[in-house]
Write an enzyme that holds these catalytic residues in place. Structure first.
Site, PDB file in Angstrom:
ATOM      1  N   ARG A  52       0.830  -1.211   0.000  1.00  0.00           N
ATOM      2  CA  ARG A  52       0.000   0.000   0.000  1.00  0.00           C
ATOM      3  C   ARG A  52       0.861   1.257   0.000  1.00  0.00           C
ATOM      4  O   ARG A  52       0.679   2.162  -0.817  1.00  0.00           O
ATOM      5  CB  ARG A  52      -0.922  -0.006   1.230  1.00  0.00           C
ATOM      6  CG  ARG A  52      -1.960  -1.110   1.186  1.00  0.00           C
ATOM      7  CD  ARG A  52      -2.803  -1.119   2.450  1.00  0.00           C
ATOM      8  NE  ARG A  52      -1.965  -1.293   3.632  1.00  0.00           N
ATOM      9  CZ  ARG A  52      -2.250  -2.053   4.667  1.00  0.00           C
ATOM     10  NH1 ARG A  52      -3.386  -2.720   4.694  1.00  0.00           N
ATOM     11  NH2 ARG A  52      -1.436  -2.146   5.690  1.00  0.00           N
ATOM     12  N   LYS A 156     -10.169   6.031   4.399  1.00  0.00           N
ATOM     13  CA  LYS A 156      -8.857   5.478   4.734  1.00  0.00           C
ATOM     14  C   LYS A 156      -8.503   6.038   6.095  1.00  0.00           C
ATOM     15  O   LYS A 156      -8.499   7.266   6.289  1.00  0.00           O
ATOM     16  CB  LYS A 156      -7.824   5.921   3.707  1.00  0.00           C
ATOM     17  CG  LYS A 156      -6.466   5.265   3.887  1.00  0.00           C
ATOM     18  CD  LYS A 156      -6.470   3.858   3.335  1.00  0.00           C
ATOM     19  CE  LYS A 156      -5.137   3.157   3.443  1.00  0.00           C
ATOM     20  NZ  LYS A 156      -5.164   1.858   2.742  1.00  0.00           N
ATOM     21  N   SER A 226     -10.696   1.275   5.277  1.00  0.00           N
ATOM     22  CA  SER A 226      -9.422   0.560   5.239  1.00  0.00           C
ATOM     23  C   SER A 226      -8.437   1.303   6.123  1.00  0.00           C
ATOM     24  O   SER A 226      -8.358   2.523   6.056  1.00  0.00           O
ATOM     25  CB  SER A 226      -8.855   0.533   3.810  1.00  0.00           C
ATOM     26  OG  SER A 226      -9.669  -0.221   2.963  1.00  0.00           O
ATOM     27  N   GLY A 340     -21.867  -3.083   7.393  1.00  0.00           N
ATOM     28  CA  GLY A 340     -22.789  -4.170   7.099  1.00  0.00           C
ATOM     29  C   GLY A 340     -22.911  -5.093   8.300  1.00  0.00           C
ATOM     30  O   GLY A 340     -22.177  -4.966   9.284  1.00  0.00           O
TER      31      GLY A 340
END
Lengths: 364, 364, 364, 364
Positions: A52, A156, A226, A340
């Site tokens: 990343r 992020k 994330s 969720g």
């Protein structure tokens, strides 16, 4: 009137920006229009995923060569982990001037950055509120006034390292955890609740420090978070439908009730008047259900000490979704705390809409 | 007239035989009718997967307590690896006396064992021929005369260990490889070609030592092979349709062209007159395509030195298939050398047929 | 007068008991004299390590064939994980009648079992007290009256599974954690503090639920604890020097201050009058220091999401110790919570003593 | 007269060049004197280890800011994998003007780059010869005329990717393998034999394509080779003793016969007149013995499908060596094909010599 373009660009390695560079060189992408870049990179998606940071460094170098310091405004959200058959790629979100005759409402994109988060706020209400405030600013930037028109919010968020914990402790502050891996979950969880707060999915008085990564009955149906070592604040991108934007693209979302619940995804695509296919852009979250079960049957993801459950879940859910859309350049990210229901997760689909999508929003 | 029953029994650990024991105790399963047991166990499915051997040991102990030495006749095919959301379970294939009014043709089951394979035959034509001969005997046992009525052949085949290689070398023999992991692939590949030979999918003169695990244009559409350290010969189970059997169950097969090609599976279920659901039994193979691509897009499974590509592939394909049938108690095994096209694989489905399946076979 | 024998037997796989069977068949080991068997098995040493259970099942079957129900008295402590160059093996502790002219004091072995631990006691003072009581009984069985003569206490302790947590919750009880991996650490930590309590290393009023796996300044210099899914109580083996025993073997212990602190181990061997060598039996604990440092230099074990830090630590410490004794059949087990100082751990060495070891105990 | 300085600098992440930047800023290191930088980075050291490339990118950016295009001359050899307790760090080799009264002979450093290697030469004699020629040039650069004065040769060599294999095949060429992981071994093996050829350890007529990674009786006692995706040619650094250099540092080497053979390392340090300690620089190779044995006892590294044997071996050998020198900032790299005997490997030690080292070379 602005129009949103989404460019899906394959990458050959985490630091491969050749495709983006070529698109800029050819004029297919105007660098000053780039609002955000999401990417799936091929690391492990966990603590020691340097793919990343490597991707971010390469993208920043390219963007700076075109934009100078303005490059820092572009939200770069790299999600590590292309388990199973997922294909590493970039999603470049660009704003341009719309054709006069473009359809409206259309896909709208807004972004915001938050200030650096004190380490002791991570995984607590301080982070929830910081993210909620950022989401509201990003909605405003996107020209979205009604939260029901928001279909995906990507955040992020930071994580704690041993050094950051020590820094906080040196100031007399106490962090929510000293475990780096756990901090990634707390950061994602608090960010998701911040999104839910901003979108009105959950009322503020239902939230507390104690609920974060504990009461998983609280969740957002449109959050995707994330965590990464490479930032200290938050980068927030809101995707939705807005009458202030025009163009061919539309977005809808679905909530998978569990890891194999693909019917709502098919339905969301259908609502946009499209059929699943090569051009469908998919943004999804995946995680192993904490119950240890999928539709009553035991899974082994949480008991596997060789492979992180997040890697299992990404591979599995990516398989389910790729089976629906028929391609593997999909963005499935792991760690779906408060994103969720337990073991399920939000999914957004973007495609050229054939339907009248004056209001594309799914009841949840 | 015989009838085939298939019992799907969840397990709580590799050595959990309590479900099977309870089914025997209640009379739901007659131990003397058990022909074969397939199982998904929760190891890594690779060299050091002791979950398979542990399961076999526990099953043998239970079967011996009921059957004595006859227990050794039962084919036990444990496939390691329940990556993603797959749920560990047993599939018990039982033969019983059919009701007078049962439908026919129906699912038929036949089995065979082959002698211990000399280590120097592994991965070579010696193994191909040994398996082909075993498949023919198993077809005969199942009352299947036309190979087109065979829909799935499961072979459990041996592997090479350092000790077995040394033993062969001490005899002056040379093995196809001295690499244990590689030997697992060669053994599966040669077994698959043995199946293809027996089923007439490939002619013998098209086969050679050199083609094994090299010319992947040669494949069987109905082969499923798992290698394990716990045996030296082969255990072979043939599943197909036979007029000599009656009963409610029917089987069909499909060939996935790649890891996300689920349409043929839906079609096969449809041919049986059923709909995908909780009771659908799925037997499938999964592997990472050697091309490094899925529908033209790069995957990273073969370049991941942290997770074996077989584990990635099982998780991903299991997701695609579970998305179709709506449950996770499916049997997806890895290592699909010569079992379906590169990156794809054979899939068999068994369900209570609602269609007239006088001849359920899919053109390939 | 009793004498203790320790037989080190290599194994070819987790269920390989052929070496032990041969030793019994040849008369080298009398099965009724077997008090305990320790083993290093080749699993991952973490949650889904089935190699331990597989080994236990195979050993129990062998012991039962010789001892009947009395086999259940033998303490079987399998430690998973032979990372690096460690060699899988069994250590069989046997008591026999001593020769008249054997040296005394000598190595003494005592054992005890504790009742099944309620899941809500795991990782709390309930477990500490249960273990302490068991250690005292094992000392008595070994004829050791002064705790200073105890050099190693091995405890095999239980862990929590999702099912066990649910069972406790169904009774209205609350467990210390619902995370299986974390429960292994808590169980080892509480067991170690139980040993420290029994040996007088720590006073009871210094202990509390809150200190377990939190205050790592509290530790035993002679504790070794392994958690496993295969038991619900504890199996405890005390090793020490006793005047009630005679024979050639002697034991000493050392405490490594960090993962590379091998000097005290050399010193302990020297105190026994021996030199490190092929026959030296080594029992040690290893773990990654929570500080993230070894002698001020950063290690990366805790940030590696691909390999558990326990696996890293075992490989590394085994290398350091094998470099000292010159062989790899050493017993290094992971998870050293409260077993030695942070990042270090207790080590016991057993060898044929050449020194006058009327009192072999190292000041700590 | 030149003098060699070696700076050991800890890093906090693969792209952390802050320590080097600070040393340059303070004047402790003159950037124009930097000949080579070795580094241990915290990736997996295998195919998908992006930590190496990330480190190289960060180092190049820093060096270019000081040196411009001349930065490309600096050999950057990043070795992935800090398993066990190894501590990520950089070793910066700098040449400076010596004090008038410095000791001589002293540590000397020479470097060379080779042209890009055609993929079909990788793992074959073409690579052997290319490396041998490069080593000779590097010796010349170091002012070493007699190969016996060379104590360590570090080569960074390329690997094959699926894309590189396809490119070669498109030209009608055939590569030695199409397996990326295997290509890393072949490249290291051929490079090591190239070193052995240049140093006169093996005669050219004893070498052939067929011997590479097959006849492990052929090896260099001074070779260290790492393969990486980030280059297409070779970067070669020769370390030795030369009368043309002066200064306080001296180098010696040892060959470990197996993974726990630390006695020769102690001896080499002794020959330099020093004692192992914090300042000792250690450069070593590690690998799992292909025999599956260490001193006759089985290891499980080659049968572990969860962790690459290279990772096991680095952790284990690093433990053995850290136990000797008492610190963890050591450079142990994996993949020791033809670098020392099977399961063993070359080790070089650099320290401030207290001995008269007119000729520091160990008979092998």
């Amino acid at each position: 009137m602005p129009t949103a373009k989404v460019h899906r660009i394959p990458t050959a390695s985490p630091d491969d920006v050749s495709g983006l560079a070529a698109a800029i060189a050819s004029g297919a992408i105007a660098p000053e229009g780039i609002l955000a870049i999401f990417g799936k990179t091929e690391g492990n998606g966990c603590v020691n995923d340097f793919s990343r940071g490597f991707a971010v460094a390469a993208l920043q170098a390219l963007l700076r060569s075109h934009l100078g310091d303005a490059a820092d405004e572009v939200c770069l959200v790299m999600s590590g982990g292309t388990e199973g058959g997922m294909s590493p790629h970039l999603l470049v979100f660009e704003v341009a001037e719309a054709d006069a005759n473009g359809a409206s409402p259309a896909l709208a994109v807004g972004r915001a950055h938050t200030p650096d988060l004190p380490s002791e706020h991570l995984g607590r209400m301080g982070q929830v509120r910081s993210v909620a405030e950022g989401v509201r600013r990003a909605m405003e930037a996107a020209g979205i006034t009604d939260a029901v028109d928001v279909h995906f919010v990507q955040v992020k968020c930071p994580l704690l390292t041993a050094a950051r914990v020590r820094e906080a402790e040196a100031r007399g502050a106490t962090t929510a955890t000293s475990d780096t891996l756990k901090s990634m979950g707390l950061s994602r969880g608090a960010s998701a609740l911040g999104i839910a707060l901003a979108l009105g999915e959950i009322a503020e008085d239902a939230l507390s420090d104690a609920a974060i990564c504990a009461d998983y009955g609280l969740w957002s149906g449109r959050a995707s978070c994330s965590s990464g070592i490479e930032l200290l604040g938050h980068e927030i991108v809101v995707l939705g439908m807005s009458k202030s934007w025009s163009g061919p693209l539309a977005i809808a979302h679905a909530v998978m009730a569990d890891a194999i619940d693909v019917a709502p995804v098919r339905e969301a695509i259908g609502k946009l008047g499209g059929a699943p296919g090569e051009d469908t852009i998919v943004l999804a979250k995946a995680e192993a259900s904490r119950s240890g079960l999928i539709r009553g049957k035991r899974h082994t993801m949480l008991d596997d000490s060789d492979i992180s459950s997040t890697r299992h879940a990404r591979a599995f859910v990516a398989g389910a979704l790729a089976g629906v859309v028929g391609h593997t350049e999909i963005y499935v990210s792991g760690g779906a705390e408060h994103q969720g229901p337990d073991g399920g997760g939000p999914v957004a689909v973007i495609l050229q809409s054939l339907a009248d999508c004056a209001r594309v929003s799914l009841p949840e």
